[in-house]
Design an enzyme around this catalytic site. Structure first.
Site, PDB file in Angstrom:
ATOM      1  N   THR A 185       1.301 -10.252 -11.172  1.00  0.00           N
ATOM      2  CA  THR A 185       0.896  -8.873 -11.414  1.00  0.00           C
ATOM      3  C   THR A 185       1.370  -8.357 -12.771  1.00  0.00           C
ATOM      4  O   THR A 185       2.383  -8.828 -13.293  1.00  0.00           O
ATOM      5  CB  THR A 185       1.491  -7.974 -10.302  1.00  0.00           C
ATOM      6  OG1 THR A 185       1.332  -6.613 -10.660  1.00  0.00           O
ATOM      7  CG2 THR A 185       2.982  -8.224 -10.099  1.00  0.00           C
ATOM      8  N   ASP A 186       0.672  -7.346 -13.280  1.00  0.00           N
ATOM      9  CA  ASP A 186       1.116  -6.708 -14.529  1.00  0.00           C
ATOM     10  C   ASP A 186       2.383  -5.880 -14.326  1.00  0.00           C
ATOM     11  O   ASP A 186       3.049  -5.502 -15.290  1.00  0.00           O
ATOM     12  CB  ASP A 186      -0.003  -5.833 -15.127  1.00  0.00           C
ATOM     13  CG  ASP A 186      -0.471  -4.695 -14.214  1.00  0.00           C
ATOM     14  OD1 ASP A 186       0.027  -4.561 -13.089  1.00  0.00           O
ATOM     15  OD2 ASP A 186      -1.355  -3.933 -14.659  1.00  0.00           O
ATOM     16  N   GLU A 187       2.733  -5.591 -13.043  1.00  0.00           N
ATOM     17  CA  GLU A 187       3.888  -4.711 -12.799  1.00  0.00           C
ATOM     18  C   GLU A 187       5.194  -5.345 -13.243  1.00  0.00           C
ATOM     19  O   GLU A 187       6.192  -4.647 -13.411  1.00  0.00           O
ATOM     20  CB  GLU A 187       3.964  -4.339 -11.313  1.00  0.00           C
ATOM     21  CG  GLU A 187       2.736  -3.611 -10.851  1.00  0.00           C
ATOM     22  CD  GLU A 187       2.948  -2.732  -9.624  1.00  0.00           C
ATOM     23  OE1 GLU A 187       4.091  -2.508  -9.231  1.00  0.00           O
ATOM     24  OE2 GLU A 187       1.928  -2.268  -9.088  1.00  0.00           O
TER      25      GLU A 187
ATOM     26  N   TYR B 112       9.257  -4.512  -5.309  1.00  0.00           N
ATOM     27  CA  TYR B 112       8.070  -5.390  -5.335  1.00  0.00           C
ATOM     28  C   TYR B 112       7.961  -6.123  -6.674  1.00  0.00           C
ATOM     29  O   TYR B 112       7.873  -7.353  -6.717  1.00  0.00           O
ATOM     30  CB  TYR B 112       6.795  -4.575  -5.071  1.00  0.00           C
ATOM     31  CG  TYR B 112       5.527  -5.309  -5.490  1.00  0.00           C
ATOM     32  CD1 TYR B 112       5.107  -6.446  -4.800  1.00  0.00           C
ATOM     33  CD2 TYR B 112       4.776  -4.885  -6.591  1.00  0.00           C
ATOM     34  CE1 TYR B 112       3.965  -7.136  -5.192  1.00  0.00           C
ATOM     35  CE2 TYR B 112       3.633  -5.565  -6.983  1.00  0.00           C
ATOM     36  CZ  TYR B 112       3.235  -6.693  -6.283  1.00  0.00           C
ATOM     37  OH  TYR B 112       2.104  -7.378  -6.679  1.00  0.00           O
TER      38      TYR B 112
ATOM     39  N   LYS C 119       8.259 -10.131  -7.629  1.00  0.00           N
ATOM     40  CA  LYS C 119       7.182 -10.910  -8.271  1.00  0.00           C
ATOM     41  C   LYS C 119       7.700 -11.498  -9.589  1.00  0.00           C
ATOM     42  O   LYS C 119       7.365 -12.638  -9.942  1.00  0.00           O
ATOM     43  CB  LYS C 119       5.955 -10.030  -8.533  1.00  0.00           C
ATOM     44  CG  LYS C 119       5.187  -9.617  -7.288  1.00  0.00           C
ATOM     45  CD  LYS C 119       4.570 -10.786  -6.522  1.00  0.00           C
ATOM     46  CE  LYS C 119       3.408 -11.419  -7.245  1.00  0.00           C
ATOM     47  NZ  LYS C 119       2.726 -12.439  -6.383  1.00  0.00           N
TER      48      LYS C 119
END
Ligand code: NAD
Ligand code: DAU
Length: 357
Positions: free
Chosen positions: A133-135, A159, A163
């Site tokens: 993810t970009d997060e 989260y 990741k």
């Protein structure tokens, strides 16, 4: 030929399987734990298709994964399996650590064992693609350049931290053991079969049910939206042509503030399913307490995948969001069936704690 896909009863994984089976003859082994987010109903159209083999299980179950690898001898593994909802990670991070970090580690170990014993040609052709993810890159200020693959990792939620840890493990297994990995970091997806705890499907489902549309904080947080089928086509392209050990950012060049997304959903519903009293769905918007540690802005620079692999999104936001709203209107049974007891408990916990604006 066979590929093993983890977490493919969830939103993106299931869309990936449906597209894959529509486009290739290759068999898919789908390993999914069937948490609250896994839903076999999404895959009803391929039940009975001999090319789709579903196995309920955990990516952290090393013996099971080793057995599946030995039995099916896949040429690739795609890892979608994760706990994926930021708000849930704030309420109870434990499952995120177990699946996203420990589970990914165990999966990597099982894959390393399998790959290490493959004949030379199969070994050279094998790929592990890790979906991320970009997060992991953290939050951008207005005016900052979009995330490139070189952006430093600054995860802000349990989260995204989990990741980020999984991405680092994948990277380390390439660097240390030579495992042939590919990593993708994608922006916010939307589209059919999206679990209605995430912004877009929640707004559609609540609007139709006459419930409040809960907008966190000032609603000016920005996300970069990509239609799920475009994410799937990017993953297929990276699997096919990505350079080993490389990271590819995937995004739709579609930065939008949340409140604009909610207004767009309301406008489409006003057009496609007008309310009996003639009022707009916008009247249901309700500003609620902000998400703790809420990232202000994400934006993906997707030029590397476009330049090196020739991938571009097919849908614009306007075409994708219209298809999405139409899909939810046409599939009320799917929505009713995912709104199980566990879903109702979550909605009660989350939105009771965000009650005041
Ligand atoms: P999702 O929550 O809809 O689905 C996750 C799936 O993984 C579910 O079917 C669940 O049952 C399964 N799962 C969970 N724990 C498991 C375990 N221990 N073993 C096996 N299966 C398990 O998630 P999604 O939105 O489809 O996201 C898929 C992947 O893409 C995730 O890795 C997520 O981090 C990543 N991602 C999502 C988005 C997005 O906008 N949704 C964007 C970028 C990246
Ligand atoms: O950026 C990619 C990520 O996008 C993925 O890695 C995650 O798995 C996926 O869940 C998604 O994370 P977000 O936190 O951005 O998605 P979510 O749909 O939960 O929220 C989108 C934005 O909308 C965010 O700024 C929070 C806001 N929001 C969300 C909900 C559920 C609201 O204002 N109200 C809500 O009720």
């Amino acid at each position: 030929m066979t590929i093993l896909i983890t977490g493919a009863a969830g939103f993106i994984g299931a869309n990936f399987v449906l597209d894959w089976l529509a486009q290739t003859q290759e068999t898919v082994v789908n390993l999914d734990k069937l948490t609250y987010a896994g839903n076999l109903e999404t895959l009803a159209s391929v039940q009975g298709d001999a090319r789709h083999i579903f196995v309920q299980g955990d990516i952290g179950d090393s013996a099971l994964v080793a057995r599946l690898l030995a039995q099916h001898r896949p040429r690739a593994v795609i890892n979608f399996a994760a706990e994926s909802h930021v708000d849930r990670s704030i309420h109870s991070p434990d499952d995120f650590i177990q699946t996203n970090i420990v589970g990914t580690f165990r999966l990597l170990e099982a894959v390393r064992g399998y790959w290490g014993n493959l004949p030379a040609d199969d070994k050279a052709a094998f790929r592990l693609l890790h979906v991320s993810t970009d997060e992991v890159y953290g939050s951008l200020a207005a005016g900052d350049a979009a995330f490139t693959e070189q952006h430093r990792y600054e995860p802000n939620s349990p989260y995204s931290a989990s990741k980020a840890a999984s991405d680092h493990l994948v990277r380390a297994y390439h660097h240390t053991y030579g495992l042939p990995v590919l990593t993708t970091n994608c922006s916010n997806n939307y589209g059919p079969y999206h679990f209605p705890e995430k912004l877009i499907p929640l707004m559609i489902v609540n609007a139709l049910a006459g419930k409040p549309l809960p907008v966190y904080g000032d609603g000016m947080q920005i996300r970069d939206w990509l239609y799920v089928k475009d994410h799937c086509s990017a993953i297929r392209r990276v699997l096919e042509a990505g350079q080993l050990g490389e990271v590819y950012n995937i995004g739709g060049w579609n930065e939008k503030p949340n409140i604009e997304i909610v207004h767009t959903v309301c406008a489409l519903l006003d057009e496609l399913r007008p309310k009996a009293d003639g009022s707009s769905y916008r009247t249901q918007i309700s500003y609620v307490k902000d998400r703790p540690g809420h990232d202000r802005r994400y934006a993906i620079d997707a030029s590397k995948i476009e330049r090196e692999l020739g991938w571009k999104p097919f849908e614009t936001f306007e075409t994708g969001i219209r298809k999405t709203v139409q899909w939810y209107l046409a599939n009320p049974e799917w929505v009713v069936n995912v709104q199980s007891g566990a879903y109702r408990d979550w909605v009660q916990t989350q939105y009771a704690s965000t009650a005041e604006a």
